[in-house]
Design a protein around this motif. Structure first.
Motif, PDB file in Angstrom:
ATOM      1  N   ASP A 367       0.869  -1.177   0.000  1.00 13.35           N
ATOM      2  CA  ASP A 367       0.000   0.000   0.000  1.00 13.35           C
ATOM      3  C   ASP A 367       0.909   1.230   0.000  1.00 13.35           C
ATOM      4  O   ASP A 367       1.590   1.505   0.989  1.00 13.35           O
ATOM      5  CB  ASP A 367      -0.894  -0.014   1.240  1.00 13.35           C
ATOM      6  N   ALA A 368       0.923   1.962  -1.101  1.00 15.60           N
ATOM      7  CA  ALA A 368       1.830   3.102  -1.228  1.00 15.60           C
ATOM      8  C   ALA A 368       1.399   4.312  -0.422  1.00 15.60           C
ATOM      9  O   ALA A 368       2.131   5.308  -0.377  1.00 15.60           O
ATOM     10  CB  ALA A 368       1.966   3.490  -2.698  1.00 15.60           C
ATOM     11  N   SER A 369       0.248   4.235   0.225  1.00 17.07           N
ATOM     12  CA  SER A 369      -0.203   5.366   1.035  1.00 17.07           C
ATOM     13  C   SER A 369      -0.165   5.079   2.530  1.00 17.07           C
ATOM     14  O   SER A 369      -0.631   5.877   3.332  1.00 17.07           O
ATOM     15  CB  SER A 369      -1.634   5.767   0.636  1.00 17.07           C
ATOM     16  N   VAL A 370       0.416   3.934   2.918  1.00 17.86           N
ATOM     17  CA  VAL A 370       0.306   3.504   4.305  1.00 17.86           C
ATOM     18  C   VAL A 370       1.077   4.407   5.263  1.00 17.86           C
ATOM     19  O   VAL A 370       0.665   4.622   6.397  1.00 17.86           O
ATOM     20  CB  VAL A 370       0.742   2.028   4.445  1.00 17.86           C
ATOM     21  N   VAL A 371       2.212   4.950   4.838  1.00 16.12           N
ATOM     22  CA  VAL A 371       2.949   5.945   5.626  1.00 16.12           C
ATOM     23  C   VAL A 371       3.295   7.093   4.677  1.00 16.12           C
ATOM     24  O   VAL A 371       4.160   6.954   3.818  1.00 16.12           O
ATOM     25  CB  VAL A 371       4.238   5.373   6.250  1.00 16.12           C
ATOM     26  N   MET A 372       2.595   8.202   4.828  1.00 18.31           N
ATOM     27  CA  MET A 372       2.792   9.335   3.946  1.00 18.31           C
ATOM     28  C   MET A 372       3.955  10.212   4.433  1.00 18.31           C
ATOM     29  O   MET A 372       4.340  10.157   5.614  1.00 18.31           O
ATOM     30  CB  MET A 372       1.513  10.145   3.839  1.00 18.31           C
ATOM     31  N   PRO A 373       4.543  11.017   3.536  1.00 17.03           N
ATOM     32  CA  PRO A 373       5.753  11.764   3.896  1.00 17.03           C
ATOM     33  C   PRO A 373       5.605  12.656   5.120  1.00 17.03           C
ATOM     34  O   PRO A 373       6.490  12.673   5.982  1.00 17.03           O
ATOM     35  CB  PRO A 373       6.037  12.584   2.635  1.00 17.03           C
ATOM     36  N   ARG A 374       4.516  13.409   5.206  1.00 23.31           N
ATOM     37  CA  ARG A 374       4.379  14.293   6.362  1.00 23.31           C
ATOM     38  C   ARG A 374       4.335  13.503   7.662  1.00 23.31           C
ATOM     39  O   ARG A 374       4.924  13.891   8.668  1.00 23.31           O
ATOM     40  CB  ARG A 374       3.125  15.172   6.248  1.00 23.31           C
ATOM     41  N   GLU A 375       3.647  12.358   7.636  1.00 23.27           N
ATOM     42  CA  GLU A 375       3.589  11.524   8.836  1.00 23.27           C
ATOM     43  C   GLU A 375       4.975  10.994   9.193  1.00 23.27           C
ATOM     44  O   GLU A 375       5.346  10.946  10.369  1.00 23.27           O
ATOM     45  CB  GLU A 375       2.627  10.348   8.612  1.00 23.27           C
ATOM     46  N   MET A 376       5.747  10.606   8.192  1.00 21.64           N
ATOM     47  CA  MET A 376       7.072  10.063   8.460  1.00 21.64           C
ATOM     48  C   MET A 376       7.977  11.130   9.075  1.00 21.64           C
ATOM     49  O   MET A 376       8.730  10.857  10.013  1.00 21.64           O
ATOM     50  CB  MET A 376       7.680   9.523   7.156  1.00 21.64           C
ATOM     51  N   ILE A 377       7.915  12.350   8.546  1.00 14.80           N
ATOM     52  CA  ILE A 377       8.705  13.439   9.129  1.00 14.80           C
ATOM     53  C   ILE A 377       8.266  13.689  10.571  1.00 14.80           C
ATOM     54  O   ILE A 377       9.096  13.864  11.471  1.00 14.80           O
ATOM     55  CB  ILE A 377       8.558  14.732   8.299  1.00 14.80           C
ATOM     56  N   ARG A 378       6.947  13.716  10.786  1.00  9.88           N
ATOM     57  CA  ARG A 378       6.437  13.969  12.136  1.00  9.88           C
ATOM     58  C   ARG A 378       6.903  12.891  13.116  1.00  9.88           C
ATOM     59  O   ARG A 378       7.255  13.184  14.260  1.00  9.88           O
ATOM     60  CB  ARG A 378       4.899  14.029  12.127  1.00  9.88           C
TER      61      ARG A 378
END
Length: 485
Positions: A367-378
């Motif tokens: 699932d390419a949306s499971v961890v989105m960039p903003r969430e990963m940075i946060r």
């Protein structure tokens, strides 16, 4: 986003920046940020600084000094909060590349044999070098597991630990000194080791170490003390009860390495019950790694307020597995991110850590949306601060007025990474250490273009190289590994 009521002439103003505050409910914006003499953010906003904030218009000031304050023109670069490593063993800075084909216990065994030859001065320089490495790579705060006074080696097959020696207390204290001297904001985790010395004596040593942190580390750098949870390697349930006693007596948290690897999984899962029965699972308790719990364990941990800290690069390097981050997120667990050891991440690169984390989760869950960039940075900034505790999150993890000005200048144009279609995706996925131009801690420049500004940086490098050779020589009778240059 306005000036703080107490704001006066700023010590530093950054202008013409793409600012990623990472505060909840606040999106990125083009604008400015100012830092007061106390090292905290005194103002920030879109567009130009307000009239009177700088002696001359920002567009004409460029980079330089205005009165007693500096104005830095970011020229469109990203400005984001410093990364937080919520799980770190910083003394391992001289041990990169060790056992490149071993899983956790083989790797730990080699590391333990090597470090058995270190003394208090060695561990100071190892830790200082590691802290400066963190700072140079944009990590401005860390939860640091200090290396234990107990010299030993754990055998996973027999679930026993062979003890070689117990070092003097200054072995612990010098690691605290190193983080302080480096200028890294640190939560110092201390191992109780009540199984290997008289119990009350172990508690006294622990109390003295906590007091040492509180009395020798400036408040601005001191993120507190914590229990270094070690039940994974313990022989009896009493170890869990002892850790809870230390938590209660000092009103501190605990982070325990747990269920990191599929090796000896049954005994690890049994020891989860020890923590649960002892009353350890509560807000402020963190599981480091938590890769292999069953569904009931993760449910119980979340219900009781415990969190976890995820080490994507380390888990990949050691073949430990992939933590189920979407599951923990659904359960409402606090989740932090750590860089773990320099010896099992090899490069303390938070940008790489973010990419490995997000991409691995996407691959596992398809699932390419499971961890989105903003969430990963946060997760690697404010999320890690929150996992370490409310007092930590009140000071670091996001760019907000009143918080410490721990921030990075990351230039996507040097080297050129192409057009920016999505700010968060570009920052997390397209940028890296090569784009990291400046690191500030409390508004003070600590690294520029990959070079530390610390006056002892060159000395730390020399000492590390010399001392690693000497420590390897001392521990050679227990070591089957050989250093190669």
């Amino acid at each position: 986003m306005t000036d703080a009521p107490r704001a006066s002439a700023p010590a530093l103003t950054i202008v013409n920046a793409v600012i990623l505050p990472m505060a909840d409910g606040v999106d990125w914006f083009r604008g400015w940020l100012s830092v007061g003499d106390d090292g905290r953010i005194s103002g920030m906003g879109e567009g130009h600084p307000p009239a009177g904030r700088a002696a001359t218009p920002w567009a004409e000031a460029g980079e330089g000094l205005i009165g007693s304050g500096e104005v830095f023109d970011a020229k469109g670069a990203f400005v984001a909060p410093g990364f937080i490593s919520a799980h770190s063993h910083i003394f391992t800075s001289g041990m990169r590349g060790m056992t490149p084909g071993d899983e956790l216990y083989g790797w730990v065994g080699e590391q333990s044999t090597f470090i058995s030859g270190a003394d208090a001065d060695d561990i100071y320089w190892f830790t200082l070098h590691g802290c400066l490495d963190f700072l140079g790579n944009g990590v401005t705060s860390a939860y640091n597991f200090t290396d234990s006074r107990v010299v030993g080696k754990y055998d996973a097959e027999t679930d026993t630990r062979e003890i070689f020696a117990i070092r003097p207390e200054d072995y612990l204290h010098r690691q605290v000194d190193a983080a302080r001297d480096a200028g890294l904001r640190t939560m110092n985790a201390i191992r109780l080791d009540s199984e290997f010395q008289p119990v009350e004596g172990a508690f006294e040593v622990f109390a003295r170490a906590v007091a040492y942190v509180d009395t020798t580390v400036p408040p601005d750098l001191n993120l507190g003390a914590s229990v270094f949870g070690a039940v994974q390697w313990s022989a009896t349930e009493q170890a869990a009860r002892d850790e809870v006693r230390a938590m209660d007596e000092h009103r501190i948290g605990n982070q325990a390495h747990f269920l990191e690897t599929a090796e000896a999984l049954d005994q690890q899962r049994e020891k989860f019950r020890w923590y649960a029965d002892a009353g350890a699972l509560r807000p402020g308790f963190l599981f480091g790694h938590f890769v292999h719990p069953d569904a009931q364990m993760s449910q119980v941990a979340a219900e009781r307020g415990a969190g976890m800290v995820w080490q994507p690069t380390s888990n990949g390097r050691l073949g430990s597995g992939v933590a189920d981050i979407p599951r923990y997120r659904e359960l409402g667990m606090p989740i932090g991110v750590g860089l773990d050891d320099q010896s099992c991440t090899d490069v303390s690169d938070p940008f790489q850590n973010m990419r490995i984390g997000a991409y691995t989760q996407r691959a596992v869950h398809q699932d390419a949306s499971v961890v989105m960039p903003r969430e990963m940075i946060r997760l690697h900034t404010l999320g890690s601060a929150e996992a370490m505790g409310p007092s930590v999150a009140a000071d670091v993890g996001s760019l907000e007025i009143g918080k410490f000005a721990d921030l990075l200048v990351v230039d996507p144009a040097a080297p050129d990474t192409g057009p920016v279609w999505d700010v968060y995706a570009h920052y997390a996925f397209a940028c890296g250490l090569r784009n990291l131009k400046r690191v500030y801690v409390g508004g003070a420049l600590v690294s520029q273009n990959g070079e530390s500004t610390h006056p002892r940086a060159a000395e730390a490098s020399r000492e590390l190289h010399a001392r690693v050779r000497e420590v390897a020589r001392r521990s050679a009778e227990r070591s089957t590994s050989r250093l190669a240059w």
